[in-house]
Write an enzyme that holds these catalytic residues in place. Structure first.
Site, short mmCIF file in Angstrom:
data_model
loop_
_atom_site.label_atom_id
_atom_site.label_comp_id
_atom_site.label_asym_id
_atom_site.label_seq_id
_atom_site.Cartn_x
_atom_site.Cartn_y
_atom_site.Cartn_z
N ASP A 69 18.07 28.50 57.87
CA ASP A 69 18.46 27.60 58.96
C ASP A 69 19.82 28.02 59.54
O ASP A 69 20.73 28.40 58.80
CB ASP A 69 18.56 26.17 58.41
CG ASP A 69 18.90 25.16 59.48
OD1 ASP A 69 18.09 25.00 60.41
OD2 ASP A 69 19.97 24.51 59.38
N GLU B 85 16.57 31.82 61.54
CA GLU B 85 16.66 31.11 62.81
C GLU B 85 17.96 31.54 63.46
O GLU B 85 19.04 31.08 63.08
CB GLU B 85 16.68 29.59 62.56
CG GLU B 85 16.67 28.81 63.84
CD GLU B 85 17.46 27.52 63.81
OE1 GLU B 85 17.25 26.69 64.69
OE2 GLU B 85 18.32 27.34 62.91
C1 NOJ Z 1 18.08 24.03 63.12
C2 NOJ Z 1 16.97 23.08 62.87
O1 NOJ Z 1 15.80 23.61 63.43
C3 NOJ Z 1 17.35 21.75 63.49
O2 NOJ Z 1 16.29 20.84 63.44
C4 NOJ Z 1 18.58 21.22 62.79
O3 NOJ Z 1 19.02 20.07 63.47
C5 NOJ Z 1 19.71 22.25 62.78
N1 NOJ Z 1 19.26 23.57 62.45
C6 NOJ Z 1 20.78 21.87 61.78
O4 NOJ Z 1 20.35 22.10 60.47
#
Ligand code: NOJ
Length: 549
Positions: free
Chosen positions: A199, A241
């Site tokens: 993440d 991500e």
């Molecule tokens: C990316 C995630 O996809 C999202 O849903 C989240 O709010 C943020 N990272 C923070 O962890």
């Protein structure tokens, strides 16, 4: 032979809490999910990505973790998790889990200790400042937060948080934090996961406010993670991500020694621009801007996921084009940069167009990702706050609560869509399984055919010139085998001339010709004396090309 399973997996993402409730408390759980593994296996999914399921105060849908070594008691126990893993493995389904270590929850014991005591061994797990710099460009949720720093009375200093203030950033420059992260990964790998979705990887490697660590030092941590994961489990992967510009992509792949996969945010945004314009050249431009990636690296292609459809890499003008086409009302937009709708409502539930879009996403170079509910054409609920609009419970049947839970409707974790075109009496698994022409059965067919065409995931790809600006044509070659795909992005039928392709060598393997909702628009058999191919409005055709001499 090296295992590259992730290059041709069918990845399906879900949030345990909204998938299936087994005990009637209104919240989905691991037992519920385990009962639905046969459904997922039947669909052809072979890799699940689970959104965070750890204990959490749920300020950010579980992306604010209080304990990395447990399951949120609302969703079950570690025992339930292990049983789920066992059952998934039995069905040939791999599991990726979210690793949320850019930040913790403010309620994590590390943060509680760090804020209370300057001498706590956890103080330096977080990033503190007496003189915080505003950096407004780095605020992840611009309409929700006005700074990336929050002054904390107890700590007597400000802490860094790129996301909500309840999500303090960890200090990745601290070797002890790095050790903690590897320990967490080691734990879940022992329980059988096939890897992690990292993440907020983009923020993870930023050295904002961190003294003594350069961004390069932090980037090297990506390599340590890779070494660690591979040493513990050779076929485990890291999926990051990182929504970054093309020149930053190499930070994550490097020579093939950092991340295995990246979400293809760049292509996703360009895809929506191409759809809005009904223009294949826009998509081609997007593909051209993607940097070459190492042979063992892969893109994860998606149409929608659990967040907003972010359009932040586009110009203002381009964003407005997409808003005008797919999210004209302000309530459909979010953070000034994205759309909080699912695909079918954006496309006015035009089945032909929706099929074409998924067909395209499944053939673009990379691995395809689906999100729960995509396969039945679920809609959104704009009356819910922010990104929750696209996080409503799975619709299993026309039973109360869409078969998601037997709890009373007001006890549900989130309301089920119960009114209108996308409501559970109209859109649900059980109904669609019994209808041969349903979207679900079409999706199963798509998945089955995609699995039979690994060339799309692993092959060498090439865009083909056509005489039709709305038609995107590309070919992928692997070990002497070639597949060819054509997608008509426009609402007008057309005829495409393909140079260098002789029809006698084409065998149609998938396309709108096989879709049961196109019974009145069948294509004529290919004409061997011509090199033109007909395309319906929003038509899509996949061919296997036999060897040409
Ligand atoms: C990316 C995630 O996809 C999202 O849903 C989240 O709010 C943020 N990272 C923070 O962890």
């Amino acid at each position: 032979m090296k295992s590259v399973w992730y290059k041709n997996a069918i990845v399906y993402s879900l949030d345990v809490e909204t998938f299936k409730d087994s005990d009637g408390d209104g919240i989905g759980d691991f037992r519920g999910l385990t009962h639905r593994l046969d459904y997922l296996a039947g669909l052809g999914v072979n890799c699940l990505w689970l959104l965070p399921f750890y204990p959490s105060p749920n300020r950010d849908n579980g992306y604010d973790v209080m304990n990395y070594y447990d399951v949120d008691p609302r969703l079950g126990t570690l025992g339930d998790f292990v049983e789920f893993m066992h059952q998934a493995r039995d069905r040939g389904i791999r599991v990726l889990i979210d690793l949320v270590v850019n930040h913790t929850s403010i309620e994590h014991p590390w943060f509680q200790s760090a804020r209370q005591d300057k001498n706590s061994k956890y103080r330096n797990y977080y990033v503190w400042s007496d003189d915080p710099q505003p950096n407004p460009d780095l605020i992840a949720f611009p309409t929700k937060e006005d700074s990336i720093w929050e002054y904390d009375e107890q700590a007597g200093a400000s802490y860094l948080h790129h996301f909500y203030k309840e999500q303090p950033d960890l200090n990745i420059g601290n070797p002890k934090v790095q050790e903690e992260i590897l320990r967490i990964m080691g734990f879940w790998l022992e329980l059988g996961v096939s890897g992690f979705r990292i993440d907020a990887a983009h923020f993870l490697v930023k050295n904002v406010g961190i003294d003594g660590a350069s961004s390069e030092d932090l980037i090297l941590f990506l390599e340590r993670m890779r070494e660690f994961v591979t040493a513990r489990r050779a076929d485990a992967i890291l999926l990051a991500e990182a929504n970054v510009s093309p020149d930053q992509i190499p930070v994550y792949f490097d020579q093939g020694n950092r991340m295995h996969m990246l979400f293809n945010f760049l292509l996703n945004q360009q895809l929506f621009l191409a759809l809005a314009r009904q223009d294949a050249n826009t998509l081609k431009d997007g593909l051209k801007t993607l940097p070459c990636i190492p042979h063992n690296a892969q893109w994860l292609n998606f149409v929608r996921h659990h967040d907003e459809l972010t359009l932040d890499r586009l110009s203002d003008e381009q964003r407005q084009e997409i808003f005008a086409a797919f999210a004209p009302e302000e309530q459909m937009q979010i953070f000034g940069r994205g759309i909080r709708r699912r695909l079918p409502p954006m496309m006015q539930n035009d089945r032909h167009r929706i099929e074409m879009i998924y067909s395209l996403a499944f053939t673009l170079p990379g691995t395809p990702l689906l999100r729960y509910g995509d396969e039945i054409g679920m809609g959104d609920d704009l009356s819910l706050e922010g990104r929750e609009s696209v996080r409503t419970p799975m619709q299993w049947s026309d039973d109360p609560n869409g078969g998601f839970s037997t709890a009373s409707p007001d006890a549900l974790v989130r309301p089920v869509i119960s009114e209108g075109e996308y409501s559970y009496p109209h859109v649900n698994v059980s109904f669609e399984q019994r209808d041969p022409a349903s979207f679900l059965n079409w999706m199963e067919h798509l998945i089955r055919t995609r699995r039979q065409c690994p060339e799309f995931g692993t092959g060498k790809w090439q865009m083909l010139e056509t005489n039709e600006p709305a038609v995107f044509a590309h070919a992928c070659k692997l070990d002497g085998a070639t597949v060819l795909a054509l997608h008509n992005l426009s609402d007008r039928p057309c005829t495409v001339t393909l140079e260098d392709i002789q029809q006698e060598h084409l065998m149609e393997v998938f396309g709108d010709n096989f879709s049961l909702v196109r019974y009145d628009q069948k294509y004529k058999p290919l004409d061997q004396s011509s090199n033109t191919i007909s395309m319906n409005a929003y038509g899509y055709r996949w061919f296997r090309v036999s060897a040409m001499h």
